[in-house]
Design an enzyme around this catalytic site. Structure first.
Site, PDB file in Angstrom:
ATOM      1  N   HIS A  58      65.927 -46.397  24.559  1.00  0.00           N
ATOM      2  CA  HIS A  58      65.386 -44.961  23.981  1.00  0.00           C
ATOM      3  C   HIS A  58      64.185 -45.743  22.926  1.00  0.00           C
ATOM      4  CE1 HIS A  58      68.076 -42.379  25.689  1.00  0.00           C
ATOM      5  NE2 HIS A  58      69.147 -42.974  25.164  1.00  0.00           N
TER       6      HIS A  58
ATOM      7  N   CYS B 150      67.973 -43.900  30.458  1.00  0.00           N
ATOM      8  CA  CYS B 150      69.251 -43.698  30.033  1.00  0.00           C
ATOM      9  C   CYS B 150      69.767 -42.429  31.137  1.00  0.00           C
ATOM     10  CB  CYS B 150      69.284 -43.053  28.725  1.00  0.00           C
ATOM     11  SG  CYS B 150      70.933 -43.190  28.221  1.00  0.00           S
TER      12      CYS B 150
HETATM   13  N1  GLN Z   1      75.081 -38.967  29.016  1.00  0.00           N
HETATM   14  C1  GLN Z   1      74.984 -40.230  29.470  1.00  0.00           C
HETATM   15  C2  GLN Z   1      75.738 -40.866  28.935  1.00  0.00           C
HETATM   16  O1  GLN Z   1      76.311 -40.877  27.711  1.00  0.00           O
HETATM   17  C3  GLN Z   1      73.254 -40.497  29.076  1.00  0.00           C
HETATM   18  C4  GLN Z   1      73.223 -40.361  27.909  1.00  0.00           C
HETATM   19  C5  GLN Z   1      71.802 -40.661  27.217  1.00  0.00           C
HETATM   20  O2  GLN Z   1      70.666 -40.173  27.876  1.00  0.00           O
HETATM   21  N2  GLN Z   1      71.516 -41.187  26.104  1.00  0.00           N
HETATM   22  O3  GLN Z   1      76.081 -42.266  29.594  1.00  0.00           O
END
Ligand code: GLN
Length: 242
Positions: A195, A94
């Protein structure tokens, strides 16, 4: 692999561990030890240099501001780029995935340079945030079972010509471009929006990283009963949610 010990580096737990990302490090360690491999785990905080002699690097997810700070520090440090030049394996999730690309949109709404280790760039999605269970089929060249995970991101990631999609979604949004792709990889660098933490649900990904680091085609089998039951449960959940 350096000496007889697999060196596992977890990058910036102080900034990029919002989503239980330590789980991925624990699963790689466990899957390696189940094969009687020695593992040295090195947790690198964002005020420390990134060692260049690791075999496997993990970099996790995070909120928008810590993501910008992590990108700034990794660019300045340069260690991860050198490690990849040395042949290291990198698995990113992510925010970490976005950082490995050429560019993403930061918390200030501005383009933030990434490390350019994956041929991708990320924009900010105009629609609803991508949140929910995902079921995807991993690139058949990687020979892995279906991927289950959970996504939570606003960013949309576009793949350039030298990045291959890591997976194709059956349910969920993945890269968010509408083409069904999820994540990206080249030979040694991987990125995903999953995740979970993703390796607790899909430990064969940990095995893939270990095999690449050892340069072997197979590892001794281990008991997969629990993981298979979890995969069936998550596939049922993802299917029911659609
Ligand atoms: N901030 C990034 C987004 O929203 C990554 C979010 C995350 O790592 N879940 O795309």
């Amino acid at each position: 692999m350096s000496d007889s010990s697999l060196r596992l580096v977890w990058i910036y737990p102080d900034l990029l561990s919002t989503y239980g990302d330590q789980g991925n490090a624990l699963v790689v360690e466990r899957r390696a030890r189940q094969r009687r491999l020695n593992v040295t785990r090195i947790d690198v905080r964002s005020d420390q240099p990134v060692p260049t002699s690791g075999d496997i690097y993990l970099i996790g997810g995070g909120e928008d501001r810590p993501q910008r700070l992590a990108a700034e520090r990794l660019r300045r440090d340069g260690g991860l780029q050198r490690a990849v030049d040395n042949g290291a394996i990198v698995f990113s999730v992510c925010a970490g995935y976005q950082i490995l690309g050429h560019e993403f949109v930061n918390d200030l709404g501005r383009p933030e340079p990434g490390l350019g280790l994956l041929d991708v760039h990320s924009t900010r999605g105009e629609g609803a945030r991508c949140v929910g269970d995902v079921l995807a089929d991993i690139d058949e060249r990687l020979n892995l079972p279906p991927l289950t995970g959970f996504e939570n991101h606003q960013g949309v990631t576009h793949l350039g010509p030298t990045a291959r999609p890591f997976a194709k979604v059956r349910f969920g949004r993945g890269n968010g471009t509408g083409d069904g792709t999820e994540g990206a990889w080249n030979d040694t660098v991987f990125g995903t929006y999953m995740h979970g933490p993703v390796m607790a649900r899909n430990p064969q990904i940990a095995d893939l990283l270990i095999k690449l680091a050892l340069d072997v085609n197979a590892l001794p089998p281990v008991d997969e009963t629990w993981y298979e039951a979890l995969r069936d449960e998550r596939i049922a959940a993802a299917t029911a949610a659609t």
